[in-house]
Write a protein that holds these residues in place. Structure first.
Motif, PDB file in Angstrom:
ATOM      1  N   UNK A   1       1.908  18.362   6.120  1.00 41.30           N
ATOM      2  CA  UNK A   1       2.161  16.624   5.810  1.00 41.30           C
ATOM      3  C   UNK A   1       0.829  16.468   5.514  1.00 41.30           C
ATOM      4  N   UNK A   2       0.887  15.173   4.513  1.00 41.99           N
ATOM      5  CA  UNK A   2       0.001  14.984   3.542  1.00 41.99           C
ATOM      6  C   UNK A   2      -0.084  13.667   3.813  1.00 41.99           C
ATOM      7  N   UNK A   3      -0.900  13.060   3.683  1.00 40.66           N
ATOM      8  CA  UNK A   3      -1.580  12.067   3.628  1.00 40.66           C
ATOM      9  C   UNK A   3      -2.494  10.999   3.158  1.00 40.66           C
ATOM     10  N   UNK A   4      -2.174   9.823   2.081  1.00 37.60           N
ATOM     11  CA  UNK A   4      -2.804   9.330   1.422  1.00 37.60           C
ATOM     12  C   UNK A   4      -3.408   7.377   1.780  1.00 37.60           C
ATOM     13  N   UNK A   5      -4.056   6.855   0.867  1.00 37.62           N
ATOM     14  CA  UNK A   5      -3.700   4.806   1.229  1.00 37.62           C
ATOM     15  C   UNK A   5      -3.495   4.486  -0.303  1.00 37.62           C
ATOM     16  N   UNK A   6      -3.943   3.427  -0.314  1.00 36.93           N
ATOM     17  CA  UNK A   6      -4.208   2.895  -1.779  1.00 36.93           C
ATOM     18  C   UNK A   6      -5.750   1.922  -0.844  1.00 36.93           C
ATOM     19  N   UNK A   7      -6.296   2.644   0.112  1.00 35.07           N
ATOM     20  CA  UNK A   7      -7.448   1.396   0.761  1.00 35.07           C
ATOM     21  C   UNK A   7      -8.990   1.846  -1.036  1.00 35.07           C
ATOM     22  N   UNK A   8      -8.807   1.812  -2.703  1.00 31.26           N
ATOM     23  CA  UNK A   8      -9.708   1.766  -2.979  1.00 31.26           C
ATOM     24  C   UNK A   8     -11.288   1.493  -3.260  1.00 31.26           C
ATOM     25  N   UNK A   9     -11.320   1.037  -2.261  1.00 29.08           N
ATOM     26  CA  UNK A   9     -12.834   0.077  -1.892  1.00 29.08           C
ATOM     27  C   UNK A   9     -12.967   1.032  -0.849  1.00 29.08           C
ATOM     28  N   UNK A  10     -12.720   1.998  -0.070  1.00 30.34           N
ATOM     29  CA  UNK A  10     -13.047   2.778   1.469  1.00 30.34           C
ATOM     30  C   UNK A  10     -14.149   3.840   0.836  1.00 30.34           C
ATOM     31  N   UNK A  11     -15.287   3.691   1.760  1.00 27.78           N
ATOM     32  CA  UNK A  11     -15.988   4.787   1.708  1.00 27.78           C
ATOM     33  C   UNK A  11     -15.602   6.572   1.243  1.00 27.78           C
TER      34      UNK A  11
ATOM     35  N   UNK B   1      10.375  14.301   4.560  1.00 30.99           N
ATOM     36  CA  UNK B   1       9.790  12.720   5.087  1.00 30.99           C
ATOM     37  C   UNK B   1       8.641  12.267   3.587  1.00 30.99           C
ATOM     38  N   UNK B   2       9.346  10.802   3.357  1.00 33.61           N
ATOM     39  CA  UNK B   2       8.592  10.130   2.145  1.00 33.61           C
ATOM     40  C   UNK B   2       8.171   8.949   2.965  1.00 33.61           C
ATOM     41  N   UNK B   3       7.437   8.066   2.686  1.00 34.01           N
ATOM     42  CA  UNK B   3       7.272   6.832   3.664  1.00 34.01           C
ATOM     43  C   UNK B   3       5.768   6.158   3.518  1.00 34.01           C
ATOM     44  N   UNK B   4       5.676   5.244   4.338  1.00 34.76           N
ATOM     45  CA  UNK B   4       4.153   4.169   3.743  1.00 34.76           C
ATOM     46  C   UNK B   4       4.467   3.413   5.160  1.00 34.76           C
ATOM     47  N   UNK B   5       3.020   3.162   5.479  1.00 37.35           N
ATOM     48  CA  UNK B   5       3.026   2.536   6.924  1.00 37.35           C
ATOM     49  C   UNK B   5       1.658   1.468   6.659  1.00 37.35           C
ATOM     50  N   UNK B   6       2.217   0.700   6.740  1.00 37.38           N
ATOM     51  CA  UNK B   6       1.324  -1.080   6.889  1.00 37.38           C
ATOM     52  C   UNK B   6       0.301  -1.434   7.958  1.00 37.38           C
ATOM     53  N   UNK B   7      -1.176  -0.794   7.232  1.00 41.59           N
ATOM     54  CA  UNK B   7      -2.514  -0.915   8.461  1.00 41.59           C
ATOM     55  C   UNK B   7      -2.755  -2.283   7.464  1.00 41.59           C
ATOM     56  N   UNK B   8      -3.094  -2.847   8.145  1.00 45.55           N
ATOM     57  CA  UNK B   8      -4.107  -4.013   7.571  1.00 45.55           C
ATOM     58  C   UNK B   8      -4.144  -4.789   6.351  1.00 45.55           C
ATOM     59  N   UNK B   9      -5.343  -3.788   5.658  1.00 43.66           N
ATOM     60  CA  UNK B   9      -5.172  -4.724   4.370  1.00 43.66           C
ATOM     61  C   UNK B   9      -5.042  -2.941   3.629  1.00 43.66           C
ATOM     62  N   UNK B  10      -4.357  -2.139   4.055  1.00 42.62           N
ATOM     63  CA  UNK B  10      -4.358  -1.474   2.880  1.00 42.62           C
ATOM     64  C   UNK B  10      -2.880  -0.439   3.569  1.00 42.62           C
ATOM     65  N   UNK B  11      -2.173   0.717   2.779  1.00 42.71           N
ATOM     66  CA  UNK B  11      -1.032   0.286   3.134  1.00 42.71           C
ATOM     67  C   UNK B  11      -1.452   2.633   3.119  1.00 42.71           C
ATOM     68  N   UNK B  12      -0.366   3.010   4.105  1.00 40.66           N
ATOM     69  CA  UNK B  12      -0.462   5.042   4.499  1.00 40.66           C
ATOM     70  C   UNK B  12       0.474   5.680   3.685  1.00 40.66           C
ATOM     71  N   UNK B  13       0.151   6.491   3.007  1.00 35.88           N
ATOM     72  CA  UNK B  13       1.228   7.017   2.446  1.00 35.88           C
ATOM     73  C   UNK B  13       1.440   8.179   3.288  1.00 35.88           C
ATOM     74  N   UNK B  14       2.621   9.284   3.552  1.00 38.49           N
ATOM     75  CA  UNK B  14       2.850  10.483   3.694  1.00 38.49           C
ATOM     76  C   UNK B  14       3.984  10.769   3.667  1.00 38.49           C
ATOM     77  N   UNK B  15       3.876  12.328   3.374  1.00 41.80           N
ATOM     78  CA  UNK B  15       4.825  12.907   2.692  1.00 41.80           C
ATOM     79  C   UNK B  15       4.681  14.562   3.603  1.00 41.80           C
ATOM     80  N   UNK B  16       5.900  15.111   4.058  1.00 45.12           N
ATOM     81  CA  UNK B  16       6.386  16.095   4.837  1.00 45.12           C
ATOM     82  C   UNK B  16       7.498  16.392   4.399  1.00 45.12           C
ATOM     83  N   UNK B  17       6.681  17.656   4.183  1.00 44.57           N
ATOM     84  CA  UNK B  17       8.002  19.177   3.375  1.00 44.57           C
ATOM     85  C   UNK B  17       7.260  20.216   3.566  1.00 44.57           C
ATOM     86  N   UNK B  18       7.920  20.733   2.935  1.00 46.24           N
ATOM     87  CA  UNK B  18       7.208  22.518   2.080  1.00 46.24           C
ATOM     88  C   UNK B  18       7.389  22.367   0.597  1.00 46.24           C
ATOM     89  N   UNK B  19       5.851  23.021   0.327  1.00 44.73           N
ATOM     90  CA  UNK B  19       5.335  23.070  -0.652  1.00 44.73           C
ATOM     91  C   UNK B  19       6.398  23.963  -1.633  1.00 44.73           C
TER      92      UNK B  19
END
Length: 241
Positions: free
Chosen positions: A190-200, A223-241
């Motif tokens: 399970x992998x998660x990333x986001x588009x919050x480029x200004x994060x520490x 699964x491949x999807x995104x979740x809106x969280x305030x001022x950024x989006x969280x992206x997630x991938x679930x599966x087999x390499x």
């Protein structure tokens, strides 16, 4: 404590209350009173967690509070709901890279006790091991939880085994591409990333889900999807390499 499934709604309410509690003029005595109240209400999991926070040095409470931010909790609740939907019945070993305070692993034990029989939370920061082990001490007693100081690059992969690797800190990995290249075929992850480029310390953010999928191609995508969280989006991938 009994292995019962806690609801996302209950966890959301508790973590928000706890975060507010830790933001105020909190004292060990106040935590003790709240702990007793939670236990009297039959909320043993929450009462014990508050007890473990009380045992920590107050200087470490800030890390706990930050790990319980609304964005952190919502992204993990989302993660485990998706795992509940896509995992076949079974018994899985959960390994959380960039585990920080051990909250992600703990939420797995709370939300999926019928699927997860053990958790390992590991982080490259040595100070995280002490906090994670302390907060999850009751689960260490029965062998369900383990905290380690380890780099994701040194993870012992077990492809084609009932092992789940969680990497929810992809945005922090400057060497993500080289790390991902060493993940063997057949590894469930399970992998998660986001588009919050200004994060520490965010050095590997992505603009959208498509870019994340190109960065981490999976042979089987559950699964491949995104979740809106305030001022950024969280992206997630679930599966087999």
């Amino acid at each position: 404590m009994q292995d019962r499934t806690l609801s996302s709604q209950s966890i959301r309410a508790f973590t928000r209350a706890l975060q507010s509690f830790l933001e105020g003029p909190c004292t060990p005595t106040a935590l003790g009173h709240w702990q007793k109240h939670l236990l009297s209400e039959g909320l043993s999991e929450y009462g014990v967690y508050v007890r473990q926070i009380k045992k920590l040095e107050p200087a470490l409470w800030r890390n706990v509070r930050e790990s319980l931010s609304q964005g952190q909790v919502e992204s993990k609740l989302w993660l485990y709901q998706v795992l509940r939907d896509v995992l076949p019945p079974g018994s899985y070993s959960l390994h959380v890279g960039g585990g920080w305070t051990g909250t992600t692993a703990l939420l797995g034990l709370w939300l999926l006790p019928d699927l997860i029989y053990e958790c390992t939370s590991f982080d490259i920061d040595p100070s995280c091991e002490h906090v994670a082990r302390s907060l999850n001490e009751p689960y260490s007693w029965n062998g369900k939880f383990r905290a380690e100081t380890r780099d994701l690059k040194n993870f012992q992969f077990a492809p084609h085994q009932p092992q789940i690797l969680l990497n929810t800190v992809c945005e922090h990995q400057s060497d993500f591409q080289s790390w991902y290249a060493q993940v063997p075929k057949g590894q469930f992850m399970v992998l998660q990333n986001n588009d919050f480029f200004d994060g520490r310390d965010h050095v590997n953010c992505v603009k959208n889900l498509r870019e994340f999928e190109e960065q981490a191609p999976l042979s089987t995508v559950l699964f491949a999807g995104e979740l809106s969280l305030f001022d950024y989006k969280r992206f997630m991938l679930v599966g087999v390499r």
